[in-house]
Design a protein around this motif. Structure first.
Motif, short mmCIF file in Angstrom:
data_model
loop_
_atom_site.label_atom_id
_atom_site.label_comp_id
_atom_site.label_asym_id
_atom_site.label_seq_id
_atom_site.Cartn_x
_atom_site.Cartn_y
_atom_site.Cartn_z
N LYS A 139 0.83 -1.20 0.00
CA LYS A 139 0.00 0.00 0.00
C LYS A 139 0.87 1.26 0.00
O LYS A 139 0.58 2.23 -0.71
CB LYS A 139 -0.92 0.01 1.23
CG LYS A 139 -1.83 1.22 1.29
CD LYS A 139 -2.70 1.20 2.54
CE LYS A 139 -3.55 2.48 2.63
NZ LYS A 139 -4.36 2.51 3.88
N LEU A 140 1.92 1.22 0.77
CA LEU A 140 2.82 2.36 0.86
C LEU A 140 3.55 2.59 -0.46
O LEU A 140 3.66 3.73 -0.94
CB LEU A 140 3.83 2.14 2.00
CG LEU A 140 4.64 3.32 2.49
CD1 LEU A 140 3.75 4.48 2.89
CD2 LEU A 140 5.52 2.91 3.67
N ASP A 142 2.52 1.53 -3.40
CA ASP A 142 1.52 1.96 -4.39
C ASP A 142 1.28 3.46 -4.29
O ASP A 142 1.12 4.15 -5.31
CB ASP A 142 0.20 1.21 -4.17
CG ASP A 142 0.29 -0.26 -4.58
OD1 ASP A 142 1.22 -0.60 -5.33
OD2 ASP A 142 -0.57 -1.04 -4.13
N GLY A 143 1.23 3.97 -3.08
CA GLY A 143 1.03 5.40 -2.87
C GLY A 143 2.16 6.23 -3.47
O GLY A 143 1.93 7.28 -4.08
N GLN A 144 3.40 5.73 -3.31
CA GLN A 144 4.55 6.44 -3.88
C GLN A 144 4.52 6.40 -5.41
O GLN A 144 4.82 7.40 -6.07
CB GLN A 144 5.85 5.81 -3.38
CG GLN A 144 6.21 6.17 -1.95
CD GLN A 144 6.51 7.65 -1.78
OE1 GLN A 144 5.74 8.38 -1.19
NE2 GLN A 144 7.62 8.10 -2.32
N ASP A 146 1.88 6.19 -7.26
CA ASP A 146 0.83 7.11 -7.68
C ASP A 146 1.32 8.56 -7.62
O ASP A 146 1.01 9.37 -8.51
CB ASP A 146 -0.40 6.94 -6.79
CG ASP A 146 -1.60 7.73 -7.28
OD1 ASP A 146 -2.12 7.41 -8.36
OD2 ASP A 146 -1.99 8.69 -6.59
N MET A 147 2.11 8.88 -6.60
CA MET A 147 2.66 10.23 -6.48
C MET A 147 3.62 10.53 -7.62
O MET A 147 3.57 11.60 -8.23
CB MET A 147 3.37 10.37 -5.13
CG MET A 147 3.95 11.76 -4.86
SD MET A 147 5.66 11.91 -5.44
CE MET A 147 6.50 10.87 -4.25
N SER A 150 1.66 10.99 -10.79
CA SER A 150 1.00 12.29 -10.81
C SER A 150 1.99 13.40 -11.13
O SER A 150 1.71 14.30 -11.92
CB SER A 150 0.33 12.57 -9.46
OG SER A 150 -0.70 11.64 -9.21
N LYS A 262 -2.22 11.13 -15.40
CA LYS A 262 -1.01 10.60 -14.76
C LYS A 262 -0.17 9.82 -15.76
O LYS A 262 -0.69 9.26 -16.73
CB LYS A 262 -1.40 9.67 -13.61
CG LYS A 262 -2.13 10.36 -12.46
CD LYS A 262 -2.52 9.34 -11.40
CE LYS A 262 -3.32 10.00 -10.28
NZ LYS A 262 -3.75 9.01 -9.26
N ARG A 286 9.59 -0.97 -7.82
CA ARG A 286 8.98 -1.08 -6.49
C ARG A 286 10.05 -1.30 -5.42
O ARG A 286 9.98 -0.72 -4.33
CB ARG A 286 7.95 -2.22 -6.46
CG ARG A 286 6.76 -2.00 -7.40
CD ARG A 286 5.79 -3.17 -7.34
NE ARG A 286 5.09 -3.21 -6.07
CZ ARG A 286 3.99 -2.53 -5.78
NH1 ARG A 286 3.45 -1.74 -6.69
NH2 ARG A 286 3.42 -2.62 -4.60
N ASP A 445 -0.27 3.83 8.36
CA ASP A 445 -1.55 4.33 8.89
C ASP A 445 -1.60 4.16 10.41
O ASP A 445 -2.04 5.07 11.13
CB ASP A 445 -2.73 3.59 8.25
CG ASP A 445 -2.95 3.99 6.80
OD1 ASP A 445 -2.43 5.06 6.39
OD2 ASP A 445 -3.63 3.24 6.07
#
Length: 453
Positions: A139-140, A142-144, A146-147, A150, A262, A286, A445
């Motif tokens: 999850k972490l 994936d967030g990076q 996505d950043m 973007s 993106k 990754r 989280d």
């Protein structure tokens, strides 16, 4: 000079200094002779003004200066020689009686001195403190990703407006009359840029739903942005003062719809983030992201650990008795432009920080921590790196970081804070070896929820 010091309750000290003429007269005479050499008065040649006139004109002020200097030096020497843990600056005692400094003396001066409470704090492997390890999970990462996607995206022309994509509309604006026709001589703006997503009123925002190229939409800027003449002025290319009384509807003919898309997760993104050819697969991408996240997350967990050690040590020491009224007087003396309410409101937080400062001082000494110029420079460099990172600049050359760090250290207001941070960094490292770490693995989280507690 005779000096005595009393501190019956261990924290409220009073120092008494008895000053005789012989303690200061030699320096007073020397200063007066120097003044005579430089004195230039009508009727006398330079350097030949009678000493009686010099003494009459300057004697008392020179005497006061020399006594104040003598007292200051004597107090700090006595404090140092007798290992008195003084807090803040000495203050003239409230028990001081007026002294006639024009007289021959002797003089008696009383000073109130705040003394740090006596306590001992020592940490060892017997002391267990929580240490959180943030797991670098999917999850972490994936967030990076996505950043990064973007950040490396691009604008793309589309046919229909989609609010969820925060599309940007470009079009021609025309002011309308009361019947809804274009107002002759009214306001017109070609290629006006509008982002309906940020319109404040839902009724006006809904007018742009699913707008297509060529559509003409009638809306009211004043209703759309009821509390922001600045936004209206920017849209209509007018001065803010000119839109204050503007209530007209406007037509907006859509000529272009742009959507920020993106970047795809492919070789182009790998190259943009880590340099050309350094990563060649999504799996490596990754992994590389995970490697980059770990030191960042460790910095977060180390900071939390330091706060937890502080709380643990403060609870272990327990309540300390401080010379509250005297410290409040010192606080007021250091903030002459503030009233008594400021002191009362801020004193609890101030004394809490003072308690931690005294505890930290003992921990630093016990760990044998000392710092050098290179380490201070290194801290300033890390601060510079963090400031650049706030603006998304993560690959700033060392040369620029070093120059920025030097600029930080040129400012005297920054130096104490940078030195203190350098000490904290070394103490944090030492404490992880001194105490027993109660390691707990958590997700980001979970860690963020812990930080909020």
């Amino acid at each position: 000079m005779n000096i005595s010091f009393e501190c019956p309750d261990k924290v409220n000290g009073q120092m008494t200094l008895n000053v005789e003429a012989g303690d200061y007269m030699e320096n007073v005479e020397k200063k007066l002779k120097d003044l005579r050499k430089k004195a230039n008065m009508p009727g006398f040649r330079a350097g030949n003004v009678p000493m009686s006139i010099i003494k009459r004109q300057y004697g008392t002020s020179v005497k006061v200066d020399e006594i104040n200097k003598l007292i200051g030096e004597a107090i700090y020497k006595y404090v140092k020689d007798n290992n008195i843990k003084m807090l803040g600056e000495p203050l003239p005692s409230q028990n001081q009686t007026p002294q006639d400094l024009e007289a021959e003396g002797p003089f008696e001066f009383l000073f109130d001195i705040a003394v740090a409470p006596d306590f001992d704090i020592a940490l060892s492997k017997k002391d267990k403190v929580k240490y959180y390890e943030i797991e670098v999970d999917d999850k972490l990462i994936d967030g990076q990703i996505d950043m990064f996607a973007s950040r490396n995206g691009h604008q793309e022309k589309v046919e229909e407006y989609d609010e969820t994509q925060r599309d940007i509309l470009k079009g021609d604006l025309r002011q309308l009359d009361a019947e809804g026709n274009t107002l002759e001589g009214g306001i017109t703006v070609s290629d006006a840029v509008l982002m309906p997503y940020y319109i404040k009123v839902d009724e006006q925002k809904a007018l742009f739903d699913k707008a297509k190229l060529g559509d003409i939409i009638t809306f009211n800027p004043k209703k759309a942005y009821p509390d922001s003449d600045t936004e209206i002025a920017a849209l209509l290319k007018m001065k803010k003062e000119e839109v204050a009384e503007l209530t007209s509807d406007f037509s907006f003919q859509v000529t272009e719809i742009s959507r920020y898309v993106k970047a795809d997760v492919n070789q182009a993104l790998f190259d943009a983030v880590f340099g050309e050819g350094n990563v060649t697969s999504e799996e490596d991408f990754r992994q590389k992201i995970g490697e980059g996240l770990r030191p960042q997350l460790m910095a977060e967990t180390d900071y939390r650990f330091f706060l937890d050690v502080r709380k643990y040590a403060e609870e272990k020491v327990g309540e300390l008795t401080f010379p509250d009224e005297l410290l409040k007087r010192i606080m007021k003396a250091n903030n002459k432009d503030k009233d008594d309410k400021f002191v009362e409101d801020n004193y609890p937080a101030s004394v809490k920080e003072l308690k931690w400062h005294l505890i930290k001082e003992q921990l630093v000494n016990a760990a044998g921590i000392k710092i050098n110029d290179d380490e201070v420079q290194g801290t300033a460099k890390e601060m510079a790196r963090a400031q650049f990172a706030q603006y998304g600049m993560n690959d700033v050359p060392d040369e620029y970081l070093e120059n920025y760090a030097k600029d930080l250290l040129k400012n005297k207001q920054n130096i104490d804070g940078i030195i203190d941070r350098t000490i904290d960094r070394k103490l944090n490292i030492a404490l992880k070896d001194i105490v027993t770490l109660d390691v707990k693995k958590v997700t980001l989280d979970e860690f963020q929820n812990i930080v909020k507690e």
